[in-house]
Each structure stands twice: as structure tokens, then as C-alpha cells.
Write a protein that holds these residues in place. Sequence first.
Motif, PDB file in Angstrom:
ATOM      1  N   MET A 183      75.102  66.037  24.594  1.00  0.00           N
ATOM      2  CA  MET A 183      76.250  66.758  24.007  1.00  0.00           C
ATOM      3  C   MET A 183      75.733  67.482  22.835  1.00  0.00           C
ATOM      4  N   MET A 184      75.669  68.689  22.662  1.00  0.00           N
ATOM      5  CA  MET A 184      75.160  69.541  21.615  1.00  0.00           C
ATOM      6  C   MET A 184      76.196  69.899  20.655  1.00  0.00           C
ATOM      7  N   GLY A 185      76.353  68.843  19.849  1.00  0.00           N
ATOM      8  CA  GLY A 185      77.357  68.895  18.637  1.00  0.00           C
ATOM      9  C   GLY A 185      76.682  69.657  17.916  1.00  0.00           C
ATOM     10  N   TYR A 186      77.244  71.060  17.776  1.00  0.00           N
ATOM     11  CA  TYR A 186      77.001  72.180  16.509  1.00  0.00           C
ATOM     12  C   TYR A 186      77.543  71.632  15.275  1.00  0.00           C
ATOM     13  N   SER A 187      76.675  71.873  14.214  1.00  0.00           N
ATOM     14  CA  SER A 187      77.146  71.762  12.936  1.00  0.00           C
ATOM     15  C   SER A 187      78.551  72.590  12.645  1.00  0.00           C
ATOM     16  N   THR A 188      79.264  72.081  11.841  1.00  0.00           N
ATOM     17  CA  THR A 188      80.430  72.985  11.726  1.00  0.00           C
ATOM     18  C   THR A 188      80.185  74.245  10.820  1.00  0.00           C
ATOM     19  N   PRO A 222      77.009  71.917  33.166  1.00  0.00           N
ATOM     20  CA  PRO A 222      78.229  71.090  32.193  1.00  0.00           C
ATOM     21  C   PRO A 222      77.662  70.728  30.857  1.00  0.00           C
ATOM     22  N   LYS A 223      78.575  70.924  30.123  1.00  0.00           N
ATOM     23  CA  LYS A 223      78.275  70.734  28.391  1.00  0.00           C
ATOM     24  C   LYS A 223      79.436  70.897  27.589  1.00  0.00           C
ATOM     25  N   SER A 224      79.491  70.400  26.434  1.00  0.00           N
ATOM     26  CA  SER A 224      80.422  70.500  25.567  1.00  0.00           C
ATOM     27  C   SER A 224      80.064  70.982  24.235  1.00  0.00           C
ATOM     28  N   GLU A 225      80.595  71.890  23.555  1.00  0.00           N
ATOM     29  CA  GLU A 225      80.128  72.469  22.250  1.00  0.00           C
ATOM     30  C   GLU A 225      81.247  72.380  21.192  1.00  0.00           C
ATOM     31  N   ASP A 226      80.669  71.881  20.132  1.00  0.00           N
ATOM     32  CA  ASP A 226      81.985  71.623  18.894  1.00  0.00           C
ATOM     33  C   ASP A 226      81.574  72.935  18.146  1.00  0.00           C
ATOM     34  N   HIS A 227      82.660  73.833  18.413  1.00  0.00           N
ATOM     35  CA  HIS A 227      82.571  74.794  17.433  1.00  0.00           C
ATOM     36  C   HIS A 227      83.563  74.732  16.307  1.00  0.00           C
ATOM     37  N   LEU A 249      82.006  62.987  24.624  1.00  0.00           N
ATOM     38  CA  LEU A 249      83.218  63.091  24.326  1.00  0.00           C
ATOM     39  C   LEU A 249      83.670  61.839  23.875  1.00  0.00           C
ATOM     40  N   GLY A 250      83.341  60.893  24.484  1.00  0.00           N
ATOM     41  CA  GLY A 250      83.861  59.553  24.286  1.00  0.00           C
ATOM     42  C   GLY A 250      83.235  59.059  22.915  1.00  0.00           C
ATOM     43  N   ARG A 251      82.186  59.376  22.789  1.00  0.00           N
ATOM     44  CA  ARG A 251      81.326  59.026  21.439  1.00  0.00           C
ATOM     45  C   ARG A 251      81.906  59.951  20.347  1.00  0.00           C
ATOM     46  N   SER A 252      82.670  61.007  20.484  1.00  0.00           N
ATOM     47  CA  SER A 252      82.622  62.090  19.480  1.00  0.00           C
ATOM     48  C   SER A 252      83.337  61.937  18.518  1.00  0.00           C
ATOM     49  N   ASP A 253      82.905  62.524  17.428  1.00  0.00           N
ATOM     50  CA  ASP A 253      83.746  62.088  15.980  1.00  0.00           C
ATOM     51  C   ASP A 253      84.566  63.558  15.748  1.00  0.00           C
ATOM     52  N   SER A 254      84.822  64.373  16.593  1.00  0.00           N
ATOM     53  CA  SER A 254      85.155  65.649  16.419  1.00  0.00           C
ATOM     54  C   SER A 254      86.775  65.341  16.026  1.00  0.00           C
ATOM     55  N   GLU A 286      91.640  59.254  17.816  1.00  0.00           N
ATOM     56  CA  GLU A 286      91.133  58.056  17.997  1.00  0.00           C
ATOM     57  C   GLU A 286      91.559  57.377  19.509  1.00  0.00           C
ATOM     58  N   GLN A 287      93.214  57.328  19.623  1.00  0.00           N
ATOM     59  CA  GLN A 287      93.475  56.916  20.615  1.00  0.00           C
ATOM     60  C   GLN A 287      93.046  57.628  22.062  1.00  0.00           C
ATOM     61  N   SER A 288      92.691  58.758  22.063  1.00  0.00           N
ATOM     62  CA  SER A 288      92.274  59.228  23.284  1.00  0.00           C
ATOM     63  C   SER A 288      91.051  58.878  23.833  1.00  0.00           C
ATOM     64  N   VAL A 289      90.233  58.376  22.963  1.00  0.00           N
ATOM     65  CA  VAL A 289      88.755  58.360  22.999  1.00  0.00           C
ATOM     66  C   VAL A 289      88.505  57.139  24.224  1.00  0.00           C
ATOM     67  N   ILE A 290      89.358  56.307  24.289  1.00  0.00           N
ATOM     68  CA  ILE A 290      89.141  55.023  25.298  1.00  0.00           C
ATOM     69  C   ILE A 290      89.428  55.725  26.779  1.00  0.00           C
ATOM     70  N   TYR A 291      90.147  56.833  26.812  1.00  0.00           N
ATOM     71  CA  TYR A 291      90.434  57.576  28.071  1.00  0.00           C
ATOM     72  C   TYR A 291      89.247  58.288  28.529  1.00  0.00           C
TER      73      TYR A 291
END
Lengths: 379, 379, 379, 379, 379
Positions: D1-6, D126-131, D263-268, D273-278
Motif C-alpha cells: 500500500m502506497m500510503g501518501y502523506s497527507t 490493484p492498489k489503495s491510495e490514502d489521499h 487496509l487491515g493495517r491502515s491508520d487512516s 477501529e472496529q472495521s479493521v478486523i473485517y
Amino acid sequence: MMGYSTAVPKPVPVMVERGPLPEVRSMPGTARKRSAKTGLPPGSLIHIGQRHTDRAKICLCEYGATHCREREIQSLEGIIPPDEGTSVAWVHIDGLQDIPLLEQMGSLFGLHPLTLEDILNTEQRPKSEDHDGYLYVVLRIFHQGAGGALIPEQVSIVLGSTWLISLQERKGSLLDPVRERLRNDNSRLRKAGPDYLAHALLDTMVDSYFVVLDAFGEKIETLEEVLVASPSPAALRQIQALKRETLLLRRSIWPLREMVGGLGRSDSPLIREQSVIYFRDVYDHAVQVIDTIETCRDMLSGMLDIYLSSVSNRMNEVMKVLTVFAALFMPLTFLAGIYGMNFEYMPELEWRWGYLSLWGLMIAIAAFMLILFRRKKWL
Amino acid sequence: MMGYSTAVPKPVPVMVERGPLPEVRSMPGTARKRSAKTGLPPGSLIHIGQRHTDRAKICLCEYGATHCREREIQSLEGIIPPDEGTSVAWVHIDGLQDIPLLEQMGSLFGLHPLTLEDILNTEQRPKSEDHDGYLYVVLRIFHQGAGGALIPEQVSIVLGSTWLISLQERKGSLLDPVRERLRNDNSRLRKAGPDYLAHALLDTMVDSYFVVLDAFGEKIETLEEVLVASPSPAALRQIQALKRETLLLRRSIWPLREMVGGLGRSDSPLIREQSVIYFRDVYDHAVQVIDTIETCRDMLSGMLDIYLSSVSNRMNEVMKVLTVFAALFMPLTFLAGIYGMNFEYMPELEWRWGYLSLWGLMIAIAAFMLILFRRKKWL
Amino acid sequence: MMGYSTAVPKPVPVMVERGPLPEVRSMPGTARKRSAKTGLPPGSLIHIGQRHTDRAKICLCEYGATHCREREIQSLEGIIPPDEGTSVAWVHIDGLQDIPLLEQMGSLFGLHPLTLEDILNTEQRPKSEDHDGYLYVVLRIFHQGAGGALIPEQVSIVLGSTWLISLQERKGSLLDPVRERLRNDNSRLRKAGPDYLAHALLDTMVDSYFVVLDAFGEKIETLEEVLVASPSPAALRQIQALKRETLLLRRSIWPLREMVGGLGRSDSPLIREQSVIYFRDVYDHAVQVIDTIETCRDMLSGMLDIYLSSVSNRMNEVMKVLTVFAALFMPLTFLAGIYGMNFEYMPELEWRWGYLSLWGLMIAIAAFMLILFRRKKWL
Amino acid sequence: MMGYSTAVPKPVPVMVERGPLPEVRSMPGTARKRSAKTGLPPGSLIHIGQRHTDRAKICLCEYGATHCREREIQSLEGIIPPDEGTSVAWVHIDGLQDIPLLEQMGSLFGLHPLTLEDILNTEQRPKSEDHDGYLYVVLRIFHQGAGGALIPEQVSIVLGSTWLISLQERKGSLLDPVRERLRNDNSRLRKAGPDYLAHALLDTMVDSYFVVLDAFGEKIETLEEVLVASPSPAALRQIQALKRETLLLRRSIWPLREMVGGLGRSDSPLIREQSVIYFRDVYDHAVQVIDTIETCRDMLSGMLDIYLSSVSNRMNEVMKVLTVFAALFMPLTFLAGIYGMNFEYMPELEWRWGYLSLWGLMIAIAAFMLILFRRKKWL
Amino acid sequence: MMGYSTAVPKPVPVMVERGPLPEVRSMPGTARKRSAKTGLPPGSLIHIGQRHTDRAKICLCEYGATHCREREIQSLEGIIPPDEGTSVAWVHIDGLQDIPLLEQMGSLFGLHPLTLEDILNTEQRPKSEDHDGYLYVVLRIFHQGAGGALIPEQVSIVLGSTWLISLQERKGSLLDPVRERLRNDNSRLRKAGPDYLAHALLDTMVDSYFVVLDAFGEKIETLEEVLVASPSPAALRQIQALKRETLLLRRSIWPLREMVGGLGRSDSPLIREQSVIYFRDVYDHAVQVIDTIETCRDMLSGMLDIYLSSVSNRMNEVMKVLTVFAALFMPLTFLAGIYGMNFEYMPELEWRWGYLSLWGLMIAIAAFMLILFRRKKWL
């Protein structure tokens, strides 16, 4: 890079113990194998590898920004490592067979017995070791032998604060350009410390791989042409031989790259800040060598595929020839056999045009077959 | 990315030393090999690679939010890097053979001798280097040559705070779209700094891989059709050739991806915060290029399997034809041979219907064989 | 290396529980398989592996800088681990079948039941474990059995602060050189602690791989010559057998390397600072062993290719012979068949020189064929 | 995951620049290739991929714990992202060809031009980007096309704090179960935020791989039966086709797994918090998909081996038939030839039982041959 | 190991939602495929896998240092997890088909719906999950089915502070030794907590792999002998089948090793400090299992090579026989054909010893051929 902590105690050369009755297998001029050392204590000084009969040659070069004195010496006696800042002493030794000389060197420059053992064991994997007071670097270079075979040679470099010792297995002209540059008064080498000299030696040796690889590339190209022309088992064996040489080169250059990369990240006080960038340049060269070797490897793999399918194709050709002959002559021979029978009542035999008609039929059958095979592209 | 610490001392161009008697192997128009540099000091400026005879062309473009001046210049003399915030200077050089020009450029923009050496050595692996005051980026692009062969070209980009130098081996129209965008007053390029220009160049060059790969994909598809139709050794050699080109592309794009990824994570002051996301976009493009190349590779591997099994199948076909002929005619010829014997007492020979009965038997045998082979699906 | 935290509680030997009705499959002299332990609690002492009938031999050696006493003992009773600084006790046990002896040893030196279980299970992967008060090291060495087969043997070393226990499966002379060195008053072994003794044992055992590999290399070379001369299925099976032995060696030396590397980075108080460099030296030897094994592996892979293509080539040869015979004799036999026909009107039969002319024609056809095949290099 | 800085600046939609004269290769209904974008500035909105002629369909669904309103809308005009805590807006768009619609969407929800470009370029990995303010997720799913071919489709999900946009290339019923669950008043979906909706979509899409893989597994089993029955070149090509489809699936699912794991390790802050387990549960499903694909891959590799050796076996069968015929009839035909000779003195010819004896001899020879071949298991 | 943060909210069992119209494909006794769950919400309890018709069997065992009560119960009603320190409750369930039972269990022990889903989905990859209040461990074991096929079975272990639940798909005697040890008053199991019971179960299950692998190794050895004797296509298919079983085992044991390794490094409060070393012991066993499996894999690869080259060798044999016959009889038949011709002037025919001389010539030719072929080692 296996950077040792600096807490290693100053080794005392007296500690170099000889093993109890070291098994002597030293026929002059033949390689002594690594297994000869089994059971000996560490630091046992036994020369592993091809023994060269002529005695070692020592070359001392003292230089600084303003001077450069080269001379060949007989013994290390009386050599004193110069003080910091005045001048640099470069001791170059060709030939490893003189073990007392190496012991003398060890005690003079304070080398750990394990370093001396590593210098003598010429099957070392390239590595650098950060000892107390010096940096030990060992690598392997290759020469093009007669008949094109690769001849490996181990080179050791011991880098001190004001001195550098380099050791080669054989005499050679590889380092002549470095000496030439040292004689040049304007050379950066003269102004810089022994770390820059170490870089110059490493750079020269990594670049020597390119010379070997150029010859290698030409061998591959020649072989490829041969292979396309006539895929003989000899060509296959040559592919295998080249593959092995590629492996040999890979086994030497990959750890060499790691080692040079480690020097470029080193925090040893022996490598000055401004020299670091030069080691990184050598690292880039090593990466280029690896790229070239990998390309050779891929070409050789492809050649094996070409060889195997070429053998299959040839068999196919042979089979086609056989089949064409069989399909052509079997029916005709059968027909001839028919009219060679001795039945009393065989009306065709008495026909006036029987013989000629049969010839006509045979020719028709043969023509039909040939057209058929031409259509199948077997002819 | 090999981010150098910024403690590298400002290089003095005078230090560029020439090696003692550099071995001259420079036939005009031919490639000089990498091994030509063995033994030369670092920073020795020797052009490695295909030599192009026409002289270098320099193109200067100064632009800012409100202006954009392009002109072709003969020499770098008089060029002053613009001050921060006013304007950006883009120097583009086509052709690397003019070594004095490069030395002039080095001293003008304060480039390290090793950077100049890297620019000239056209067998560089793509990389980026963070030098004191500038960022050096080198990569390789490919052109479709006549006959469909891939022609590599090394492009160097030197990114300063207010200037950017780009160097190509050959003249080409690859960067025309970027120039076009610069001329557009509303373009983001005009408002942003040289880092965004660097991104625009990198983006254009990574995207140029897609053009090459489209042509490549078509070649593979054509080859596949040929292979299914007639698996000739020529097709095999073409598979090998395409494989090698794939390797060539891979060797360039993988480190390019690393390099672009490094720029996207870079903390160099030369790459502004708001440009970083664009470098990440280029990274994604590079990943797509790699995916396409890997697909090509897998297709080519599969084609080798198809080729080999197709050769086997053809041999099988040949063998079946041979066997059918042999199994059909051998028994019949034997029978004909029997009745061609000259025994005195062979009662069948005298039978009235002997000859015809034999024909009947032979036809029965042949029919039986044919039915058998048809059942075995050999016919 | 799996460095355990030191919080492991002092194991109480009473806890060694026997499983409920341990399935007894212990035919004397045969290997008990690992699956015999399924369902037993951890720490169940069952000897896994080849059972050796003769009883275990215990050898105790107490030494210090000034003394060295060796003796063979019958039981561990009365042995007290020496105090720190005075002397070192080395207990060497040949043979693992005496389980009560091992239990006694466990309670005497405070070994964890799992350590005892690992000592007995002779299919351990080489590893080192940092227990509370001792360091447990297990590795595998190889002997050259009759007929050249490799015989593995597991060696366990338990290193305490003032004592060291080593356990072998069989009696052997492998460790004799270490004993010899211990008897030498000037040996470093005598002055150093048990960690240096552990190093000496490890060094000897890693070096024993070189002996095995020398023999191995000779087998490969012999096999290669055989293969070039006559590629028989037996040679193929021998390649496979050597491949498996290479795998066996690899499976033992790779984790051994890891383990020795871990000891060289260890922060266990049982390994003194000044011994660490010696463990690193052993690490280098292990890396050399790996290099040699990898070279063997590559040679064996290449030999399989040579074998397969050699089989293809031979088939090609056979096919060529067949085709040449068929192409030579089929046309001639056909011609002979023609003139064996019994047509009444066959003018050639009555020609005076008919027979001789036919011979002439046949010889011409044969000559033509032979020239053709010679051109194709089939002859 | 390429978490962009905010720190990415809020993108201004006006900045979407059109390239100078974009090369138009847009035949309706055909795929536009990725190379069409070469030279265009980043953020150029050009739809890469198969063009679908019918217009996009927008579906808006607003829901909360107590309500759920679904409707189809014509334009995004007037849509206001709901306030935190009241309700969730889910915009679903089928079809990507309406570029003005996407630009409108971009300005409404504050999407970065590069996000819009990624949505349109349907060859994304496939990727996720934190904009800044939203999370962009892109993945690929597969449909079973007519004739069993896999049809890829790119799905983009843009997750905001109170809204979610999902974009598909084509209309389909894949997401119907999610809509059904939304209509259910007791569903967890209704009580949770848009992050849980994102999870529901991802879960549905990862699970859709199982449907594809079930069909895939059946194809493989069918093919295997065909292969055992008759190894035709067509079967080989089908193996290759299935291999390529496996590669296609792998290339999509591996980065998908990485992305979901990210996404499961994401700190976005957008993922509660309660969705992470899903998301971790979806990760496990992706791992199961990968395991199934790898099993398919291994089965396909094994099938190639079976195919090749089956071809060899068949050739062997053919050869045996040929050899049996030749070995049977060649000696007999030779014997017949002997007694067809016309020598004057051939005593056998005149024997009374000569003919019958010869038949006896011939039958004996044939029987001997047949017994021999039966023993060799050639018959 | 995917250690979840402990912030996961206490799951409320009411949340287990049923999907809208779950597609029912549950033929009794057949496997329901994983794709049956597509589109269902997470936590949907659908049993994936082979359905077993007989009802689940629940076995409760409460034990402590001084007591051990075992009984079979019909329902979980009334079960209260014991208080810390007094006793341990072990619930073992055979059979997963009773979904209401599992829901009851979930609400009793506070299990997350996703855990219940994982228990039911019998295609889980081995893993451990650290939930709030319990640790969930899932792994796969193998049974030897009739005909030697491997039958996988998923085992789930839920470890609480004073209780442990284990779930198997089928009834079996695998865990009987653990029960036996529990009944033993002196067993460590009785004194330790449920974590040590979890270790005992894991240890038993990892050791069960050795039983499977012993049978596996015997199958391989038998196959190898068959292969050397007669390389049939059936043997090839058996190699492939064994390869697949190896893959199956690998896919289960590798993540199992990771999982057990994770438990050995775990900082979960549920695993006491003194139990950690036992999990590490299980880890070592898992590594031994992997080593054995890898050895099997290598042997199977080698067998494919042997098979293929054996097929080639047999074809070679066939070809040699064919060629020997052809080369022997073609010249002879030709000669016989010559003297079967009907030319008027054939002087040899009238020679007295013509016939016998021809026989002599023919025997000479045949002898020459046979000697030639013997020299070539074709006979």
C-alpha cells in the motif's frame, strides 16, 4: 560485509600455533586442497591452492604529495609504517608461498592470525573485515589463460591508517596503471591517503572483469554461430563449459559487489568521508559487471534450448528422408514382386504392353507420392 | 536509490585527470567497449558506447510563469543558472561525443567528475544519485529501429534548484510533447519548478515504453500464429530474439522503477513536497510497464513449449506415415516373394484361380491393416 | 538461531514423563522412525535413528592452563562441574542408546528435558538454543561409508560456563586432532574457556565437510568422463544419487551456517568477546562449504542436460544408419525386382549387356546416394 | 500500500490540462491502448481500455440506521456529501466513458486529477491510495465470458468520511447482494459507516474470484481427462490458454491481497477501529484465492509434463509397431527372395518337401519373433 | 501470525446475520464449495466442505492438579467456564454440521462471528488470531484414506484463560494419547494451564504428519522400483499424484510452521512464559516435517527426469532393433533379388558353385554387420 566490533584484542603473533603433524600433501606445482586443513587450529598457516615455485617478490612504494619512491626489497625487515600525514607505504607482494615472510608481515603490522590464514587460503569468498587497526579486503580476479580458460587469482588488500599491503598469487601487470598514476606528480592518488589507493586497486580489479567479459562475449557469439551451423555434442559441452565459467564469475562478483557496497557504507575511520563516493562508483561498476554476466547466462540458457530443438529438428529431417524413400519404393517393389510371381495363369504377363503399362503405373504412383510429400513440405 | 550523504566535497573540475596513455580504440561510428576504461582513474572522461559522428546540439529553454524562451546555442559559455524563484533554465544536449563541452558543463554547474563519467558511460544501470547541490538521474529508453530491433538510448537528467540539464545520445522527437506543453501559457509546467519538469521528462520516457511494448506485443502475436502454422527453426530463433529483447527491457525497467520509487520517497530539498505525488504516479506507470513485460515473458516461455511439442508431434506424424506404409506393404511383398519362388512342387502356382485368390488375400490384408490404423487414429 | 529468553524455569528432571505405552518398534540395529514419537509428551526420551548395539563410551577430560587429565569413565556419577576460572571439564559421549545415562547427565548439569529429547532425536536440523545456564548446539556431519555412500551423524554440544558435553552417535576419530591440541601445553585451547573448545569442535566438524566434498568432487569428475564416453541409464541414476547427496549436504550445511553465524553475533555470556571472531571464522568456512556444494549442484544439473542430449544424439545416429541403409538398398532392390518380373515382352532381358548395364546403373545410384549422405554429414 | 502523506495539496480541478493534440485512436467499441497516453501531462483524462457504447448509469443510495433510499440519477448535480453521523451516501457509476461526469465528480468530492486518471486507466494494478480526505482503492474482478474466457473489469472505490463512490466498467449484478443487505433494516451495514460498506464491496468482489475459480477448476479437470484420452496439440494450446488465465488472475489477486492487507493495517482515520478486523477477514479470503490459484498452476504444470511424455509414449508405440513388422517380414521376405533366385544348381528347389519345409521354417521364425517381442512387452 | 490489537469490540452474537436468500447447494454428503458464500455478509455461518451426516459429538473434560472428569454431553447448555486457578475445561467437538450448537458456543464463550465463520469454513489456511479474551488457532491435519489417498481435516482450537475448545470435522482417535495423559495423575498436563493443553494438541497434530510422511516415503520408494523396472504412463500419473499430495502437505505445513513460530514468540497473556519453550519445540518438529516433505519433492522431481529419459532410452532400444534388422536383411534381400532376375546373360547363374558362393557371401556380410553392431554396442 561482516564489520567486526573493534573490541577484538590485539593479536599476538606468537599465538600462531602449528597443528600437530600437519598432513603434508604439497607436491610442488600442484594445488593443495582445502580439506588439507581439517583438524588444524585456526590461524594455522598452510597455503591452500596452486603452489607457484618461484619465490615471492616484494615491492615497496613510499609516496606523498611531493615524493614517490619505488623499490624491490628482499625482506620486510626494517620497514616501519610511516607516521600519519607524512607519507604512505604501499607493500605489494607477488606470491604467497613464503610463509615466514607472511608471519613477519603479520607481526610487523599487527595482523590477526586469522587474517594471515585467510590470505593464504586462496578459496576465500570476497569479503571485507574490519579489524582493530586495519581493514582486510579479499577478492578474486580472473585472467584469460592459454586456450581461453579462466584462471582465478585471489588478491588480498590490508589497509592501515598510513600503509597498505596488497598480495597477489602470481606476478602480473594488472596493477601497472596504478603504479603509473602514482609516478604522476599531479595525480589525485599522490595527494590522498591509502584508502584512495585501496579504491584505485579495487577499481582496477573490478574493471579487469570487463576485459574478461569482452573475451567471454566473443566466445559466446562464435559459439552461437557454430551452433546454428552444426549442433554437435562438442558445442553442447562448450555451452556447459561457458556456463560453468559464468557461474565462477558470478560467485566471485556477487560477494565482491556486496563487499564494495559495504565499504561505501562503511563507518570505519580508515575510509575517509571524501573517499566514500569513489567506493560507490566502484559499486556501480560491479553492478554493470553483474548485468553483463547475467546477460551472458541468459544467452547461454537460450543456446541450450536452440541446441536441443536443433537436434530434434535434425532427427525430424532424417525421419522424413527415410519415410519418403520407404513410401516411394515399397509400393513399387511390391508391384515388381507381383509380376515376378510364377503363377501359371497370370494374364497380364502375356499382354503385349503389360511391361510398359506397369512402368507407366509405377511412374504415376511415384509422381503422386512426390507431389503428396511436396505438399506436406517434406521435400 | 543510492542517496549520497551531502558531505561530499564540492568537486574541483581541475581534478579530472587523464589516464596515462589511454588505450585508443575509437574507430568512428563503432561502439567502444566498457573494457576500454580498465586501469584509468575514476572521472576519466571517455565516451563508452556507439559513437555518433555529427556534433552535439544544445538547446536552451528558459521559462517561468509568464515567459518561455527557447533557443539553440553553440556553446554553454555565458550561461548563468537563474536565481531561485525567477525562472527555470532547461539545457538539453543531443549527443555525448563533445567531451570538452561536457567538461565545461561540469565546471559551470559544479558537477562531480564521477557524474560526468556516468553521463558518458552509456551502459549505466538506471539510478538516481543525490549529490551536493544537484540530483543526478540516469535511465534508458528504447527506440524501434529498422527491422524492428530495439535500440537503447541512455538519457541523463541533472536536476538543480533552478535548472535542469538533460542529455541524450541521439537526436529525437521524444521530448517534443514536453516542449509543446512548456509553450502553453496555462500549463502547470510553467508554474512549477525544475522538479516538475524532471517529472514530465521521466513520465514521457516511462510512457515511451508502452509504445515499444505495443509493437512488441504485436510481434509476439504474429509469431504465435506463425508457430501454430509451421514450427520452423527460424521461428525458434525469433522466440529467442524476442526473449532477449524482453530481458533487455526488464534490465532497464526494474531499476528504473526502483529509481522512480526512490524519488517518490526522496527527502531531497530539490524535490518539492507537492511534486512527490507525481513521481508516485510515474512509479505506477513503471509498474504497469513491468506487468506488461512479465506477461510477454510468460507468453514467450509458453511458445517455446508449444514449439518443442509441435516438433515432437510432427515427428510423430512422420513416423506414423512410415509405419503405415511398412505395415501395409511388407506383408504383401512377402506374399509376392513367396509365389516368386522357383520350387518345383508349389501346388498353388498351378491352381486356376491361384493368382486371383492371392490378389483377394492381399486386398483383404491391406483392408484389415487400414481399418486397424484408422481405429488407432493413425490415418 | 532461536535465542530463548532466559526466563525459562530451571527444569526438574523428575518431570521427564514417559508416554502411555510407547509403541515399541526397536528392532536392534535398525532405524526407528520419527513417527514413533507421535502422541508422546514432549521430553519423552526415545532414541530416533539407527540403533547401535555396543554400549556408550564416556570420555572425561579436565584441563586448564597448566594441566590436562583424560580418562574413560563408566558412569557420570561423582562428576562435579568445576568452578569458574580453575579448570574446564569436557565430557564426550559416543553412542546415544543409554537413556538412563542421559537422564543422569540431564539432572547433573541441569538440562531441560527438551534438550535431552533433541539429543536423542537424530533427525534434528542444526540449531543452537540459548537455555538457562547452558547453550545447546546440534549439527550434522557426514562420513564416507563403504561404497562411497554418505553416512550422516548428529553431534550435540552442550556448553556450560566451565564445562562442555559433546555427544556423537558413533565412535570415530574425528575429534582426535582436538584432543591432540589439548595435550599440547602451549595450545591456545588450554588457556581459553569451554567456548573456545566449542569453537575448536565446530571448526573441526565444518572442516570435515571439505574431506567429504573432495571425495564428492572426484566422484562427479569420474561420472562426467563416464557420461561422455557412454551415457547409460546407470549413469543417470548415479547423477540422481549424487544430486540427492548434494541435497542432503545442503540441508545440513545451510542451517549450520545460520547457527554458526548466530553464535558469532551471540550476546550469550557463555561466549566470551574474544572468542566471537573465531566463530566468525568458522562461519566463513561454512560459506566456503556452501559455495563448493552449489558448484557441485550446478555441475550435476549440467550433466543431466548432457545426458539427455547425448541420448538424443545417439538416437539420431541410429536413425541415420537406418536411413542410409534404406535409401541405399530400397531403390536397388526395386530395380532387381523389376528384372525379376516374368513379362513375356521385356526387351532389356534379352540385351547382351543388359545385366552388366544394370549393375552399372545400380553402382551409379549407390555412389550418388553415398555422396549425397556424405554431403549431409550423415556418414 | 502506497500510503501518501497527507500533505498533498488540495487539488484544484481546473488544473486538469488536456495534452496538446492528443492522438485520437478511439474507434468505438475497441480497446484504446495504454500507449495512447504517451507524452500527455499527468491527469489527462483519457479512457484506456474497451470502450462501451451505452451511456453511464448512476445509482445513488442514501442510508442510515433508520432509512435507505435508492434512486437512479442522471447527473451528479445537486449531490451534497452528507454530514458526519447522519447518513451515508453511496454513489455507484456503471461505465467510464462519460468524462465530463467524472470531472464533475472530481470537483464535487475534491478528488485529485491523478485519481481521476487512475479511474479511467483500466489497466491499473490493484492498489489503495490514502489521499487528503479520501481513500482511493482500485482492483480488478473477472467475469466468465461466453466460451469460458475470462473478462477482466476494473472497479474503483473512493471512500470518504460520509460517502463512498464505486465505479465499474460495465453493468452487472455483482453488487446486488450488497444492495439487498442494505435494504434489510437489521443489517450491520445500515448501522456502520462507509468503511464497512467498502469492506462489504471488497468482500463481495474477492469472493467473486471463487466463482471464477470453481469454473476454472472444472475446466482443468475436463482438460485432464481429455489429455489422458488423446494428447492432441489442441489440448496443449488449451493448457497454455489456461496457464495464461492463471497468470492473469495471479497478477490481479496478489496486489489485491497486498492492498487489502494494507487496509487491515491502515491508520487512516477513514477506516474505523472496529472495521479493521473485517478487512483482515477479506485478507484471509484473498489468501485462500491465492492458494487455489497456485494449486491450479501446479496442476497445469503437471499437465504439460503428462502431455509431453504422452507424446513420447505414443511415438514409442508407433516405433514398436514398425519394428515388429520389419523384424517379422524382413527375414521371411529374404528367404522367399533366396528361393526366387534362378541359379541352375539349387538342390532345395527340387526337393519334394522343399516348399512345405520352407513354410515350416518361416512359421517357426515368425513364431520365435512374436514370442521374443511379447517377452519384451512390445506386443 | 496476525496479532490483532485488543481494541476489537466484544462481539455480540445477535449480529450474526443471515444473507439474503443464501444459495442452497447442500446435497448431503457432498462438499459445498467456497464460492457458495459469495455475496453473503461476513460471519454468515455456512459450513464449507464435506458434509458428514451423523450428528456432532461433544466431549467435556474438566481437570486440575487433583481431578480429571470426562463426560460426553448433548448440549453446551449450563457449561460455565471455570474460574482462574481452580480447574481447566476442555470442550472437544467432533463434527461441524450443527450450526445452532456453534452459535450457542459462540455466545457462551464470547467468540467473534468471524471466528465462528472461520471454524466452519474448512478451507482455512493455518493461522492463529489473537482475539479479545481468547486465541483462535486453526490448522489442517491429514489422514491416510482407503487406497492411500490423503484426507485433509481442519482442526480449530480456541484457547481461553481457563478453557479450551477444540473442533474436528470427523471423529477420530488422534487425540486419544492426550486424553490418556490427562488421566495420568502425575502428568504435567494436569498441573499446567490450558495453554499447555493447546501445546499438547498441537504437538500431537504436528507429529501426526510424520505418520503420514512415513507412508508417503514408502509409496515413493515402491514407485521408484516400479519406475526402474517398467516406466509406464501409469507410473507417470502416480508421480504427478504424489507431487500433488506433496503440494497439499506443503500448503498446510508451511503456514502451520509460521503459526507455531508466532505462538512461540507470542506476547499474548494466554500463553504463559514457561509454555513458550514447548511451542518452540513444536516449531522444530514442524521444521523437520518440512525438511522431510522437501526431500520427497526433490525425489519426485528426480523421478520425472528418470521417467522421461527412460522413455527415451526405450525408444532408442526399439530403434536399434529396427536398424539392426534393416541393415542385416536389406543387403541380403537385394542380393537375392539380383539373382532372381531373368536376364538371359547372367553368367553367375550357371556357375557350379554360384549358389553356395552366394550363401557364403551373404553369411560374410551378415557376420560383418553383426560384428559392426556389436562394436557399436547396439547388440
